[in-house]
Write a protein that holds these residues in place. Sequence first.
Motif, PDB file in Angstrom:
ATOM      1  N   VAL A 123      51.417  77.710  -3.779  1.00 38.17           N
ATOM      2  CA  VAL A 123      52.245  77.752  -5.000  1.00 38.17           C
ATOM      3  C   VAL A 123      53.348  76.715  -4.818  1.00 38.17           C
ATOM      4  O   VAL A 123      53.614  76.273  -3.701  1.00 38.17           O
ATOM      5  N   LYS A 162      62.491  78.068  -8.402  1.00 37.14           N
ATOM      6  CA  LYS A 162      61.670  79.042  -9.122  1.00 37.14           C
ATOM      7  C   LYS A 162      60.205  78.803  -8.789  1.00 37.14           C
ATOM      8  O   LYS A 162      59.819  77.691  -8.441  1.00 37.14           O
ATOM      9  N   ILE A 163      59.392  79.851  -8.923  1.00 40.57           N
ATOM     10  CA  ILE A 163      57.950  79.699  -8.718  1.00 40.57           C
ATOM     11  C   ILE A 163      57.262  79.730 -10.076  1.00 40.57           C
ATOM     12  O   ILE A 163      57.158  80.785 -10.693  1.00 40.57           O
ATOM     13  N   PRO A 164      56.832  78.572 -10.567  1.00 41.54           N
ATOM     14  CA  PRO A 164      56.132  78.569 -11.862  1.00 41.54           C
ATOM     15  C   PRO A 164      54.640  78.829 -11.644  1.00 41.54           C
ATOM     16  O   PRO A 164      53.994  78.143 -10.857  1.00 41.54           O
ATOM     17  N   PHE A 165      54.111  79.839 -12.345  1.00 38.91           N
ATOM     18  CA  PHE A 165      52.714  80.192 -12.086  1.00 38.91           C
ATOM     19  C   PHE A 165      51.715  79.275 -12.777  1.00 38.91           C
ATOM     20  O   PHE A 165      50.523  79.414 -12.594  1.00 38.91           O
ATOM     21  N   ASP A 166      52.215  78.336 -13.568  1.00 39.10           N
ATOM     22  CA  ASP A 166      51.265  77.370 -14.125  1.00 39.10           C
ATOM     23  C   ASP A 166      51.148  76.157 -13.202  1.00 39.10           C
ATOM     24  O   ASP A 166      50.615  75.133 -13.555  1.00 39.10           O
ATOM     25  N   GLN A 177      49.955  76.221  -9.598  1.00 37.94           N
ATOM     26  CA  GLN A 177      49.505  76.806  -8.337  1.00 37.94           C
ATOM     27  C   GLN A 177      48.112  76.321  -7.982  1.00 37.94           C
ATOM     28  O   GLN A 177      47.421  75.699  -8.789  1.00 37.94           O
TER      29      GLN A 177
END
Lengths: 637, 235
Positions: free
Chosen positions: B64, B70-74, B76
């Motif tokens: 990721v 921040k961890i952007p899930f788009d 990964q």
Amino acid sequence: MAAAADTSRPQNTRAIMTFLREHAPFSSMDDSHLALFAEHATLQFHADGDVVLAPEDGPVQRFYVVKQGRIRGERESGRDGKTETTFEISQGECFPLAALIGERPTRTLHRAAGDTFSLSIGHKDFVTLLSASDPFRDFCLRGVSSLLDQVNQRIQSGAMASIGSSNSLDTPLERYALRNPIVCTPDLPVRKAVARMHENSVGSIIITDDQRHPTGIFTLRDLRTMVAEEKASLDTPVSQVMTPDPCCLNARQDAFQAAMLMAEYHFAHICVVDEEGELIGVVSERDLFSLQRVDLVHLARTIGTAPHLRTLVSLRTQVSRLVDSMLAHGADSGQVVKIITTLNDVTVRRVLELNIKKNDPGIPFTWLTFGSEGRQEQTLLTDQDNGILFRSPDGMTPDQVRERLLPFAETVNKELAECGFTLCKGNIMASNPKLCLSEHEWDDWFIRFIDASTPQNLVYSSIFLDMRAVFGPMEPLHALLERVLGRIRKNALFQKMLAGNALQRKPPLTMFRNFRYAPDGEKHTLDLKRQGLAPFVETVRVFALANGVEAANTLERMDELARKGIFDAKDANAWKEAYSLIQAIRMRAHQEMLERDEPLSNYINPDDLNPLDRRILRESFRQAQRIQQKLELAYQL
Amino acid sequence: MLEQIKDWIHRRLSGATALHDFDNLPKPATAASQPLATTRLIVLDLETTGLNPAKDEVIAIGAVAIDAMKIPFDDQFDLILRRPELDISETVLIHGIGNEALTRGHETEDALLHLLEWMDGDPVFAFHAAFDQKFLEKTLKQTLGYSQSHLWLDVADILPAFFPNAETGGTRLDNWSDYFGLEVSERHHAAADALATAELMLICLNKALKSGVNTLSELNDKLRYYRRLKTIQRL
């Protein structure tokens, strides 16, 4: 993408969807919409005390869900510049709805309470979801109240399964009474009045004055009595045989109030009037209940006229069935407890009447009820708390009166037990010589009660300071109450001790906002009555007694305290709602226990609740903490 | 990123040769004054056929990104490599990737090229990074002849450097996840482990900024200092 097997989504996306599915409103959303959320979400960490959102950040850009931890809302409270926590948002809950939808900055500082992770989506994705998903839109636009609706819907649909049709008792009366009422002038002969009723095929006619104010009502039942008893001829003016001063309700009052009046006084018709008191319609029992098959009025009348004790006993099972159907028809918990109390009152009255018929003690008395019955807050699980207030007739000492009243009271207590009112373990019953007292004796009793303020007395305050008359003359009790309230208002020490006592029962939340389980019940259970409702009831009682509020009902006391400006109106509403929700969850648990043939208990395991109810229960307990804080502040405890 | 993967799968299926630009793969970054608060970082975890980089192979890559804290899930990376020839009998019980999945997996060469492009030369964080670094570098070299070194940082070192007093009861990913109360959706799934590691990194980055560690090089210095301290303590 939506059609593909779930394994086609990345593991982390699936994990977020699984998380979301456990919480409302996501639990009712389609998988494709959850996937949309998960694929566009961003995960963020906020350390304990970090500001997550602040008013000065400008219009809110993202929609957040707490994945882990808590978010606290902070507002500065006026002069002292201290901050006050206005709300807490925990796992699975969303923020900030109002600001996001209003495209404005948040008004409340959002701060992490403990290490917290949040998931969020941007404004654009939020709007996409809002337009795509009905449950999501419904939730966001109606906020938490839609959550409450979901709880109520569930309570209703549970009870509904056994009943059928629905029609809310919250409906204003104007919706029932639209048709033109049949009216006549007072001088019209009965014959003509009956003809007019017949033409219009109605069972009642309202007699009005020139200003269209209802002055009386004449019904087919009156006609039957008149003919059967040959009281008057058919040419008599209707004003001589009508029932004067008919029961009137304002058009904006709801069907529930009409039903309660009918049940209490056995009326079959109620006049609906406008602001000026002018007649605009009539509602009959049939209008209210024909669609609903909720037989409250009929049941109350059957109880009220039951010829034998055994009839009364057999009618009690119908009360439980009625509660089921009331819940199904959208009565809220406040309404249902009042109905139970009304039916209980009718039963108590009937037991007393039957006994007087059989064996009249010959001395007028007022039958008092205490505790939950006094507060009109009885549920199906109830025991007797009662007493007698009498005026000694000339030439009789109170002891002589007791000699006559006590055996009578003992029979009544026993028969009430047969009707399902468990005998009071503490012997708080009218057959106890200490609770069958004359006016003077009660006065002395309360003076000692208030002055002594022993720990035992304080425990009894929840019983004896919530007092109501259900039978006999009301005036002696009113006079007694006035004196008692006056004494309490002047006795600051007693108030303070009452307040200290009320704070003994803490809402079952730990510092970390988890549930604190009951010490005495089974493992992992909460006592909804002692831990949940009692903090409200006891705290509200102190405020009510200290401020001369005569009502005994907790919700009415809160209304009255809000009217007097003691409670902030918004606070009072939040507290009433919280109290009612705990009560609703308790009653639903009781109905379920009845269905399973288990003995009724106030313990529930919160793990048995769905996440939504759990969340609401937790929020309700937090409101209980707030009302207790107000009491602490008021008495500096 | 999902769109990209779909595109890429589509290209593979339609038979076209991969359109990767071998000569212009992104250059790995070095530890300089990139501000932690705004830089993109990669957090990666590999599943392998065993523990020995000399003979075992990579079978799954999960990663990721941390972008501006921040961890952007788009953004990964979650792929199983197609390596039916590998013997996974020893480890199948741990990561749950069986022969069938390996056969359905993605062409190694293409997957690795795609990974390099996705990483975009950004610094790589992993839990016990030396292990993942050895395996990935070996695989990149064998498959693509790629030998540029990314900047690798070990989250297992970063955590105790910022939380020296944490009583975790151990130094494994599980210990730290439990310590911070994280829920790992599926242990020993490369992507889920990468996410757990990234969540721990978010906690560290939050702490770093509060203790005056603002850039990648400052973070690197802090780690070096911490390692030296540990060596001294051991002496």
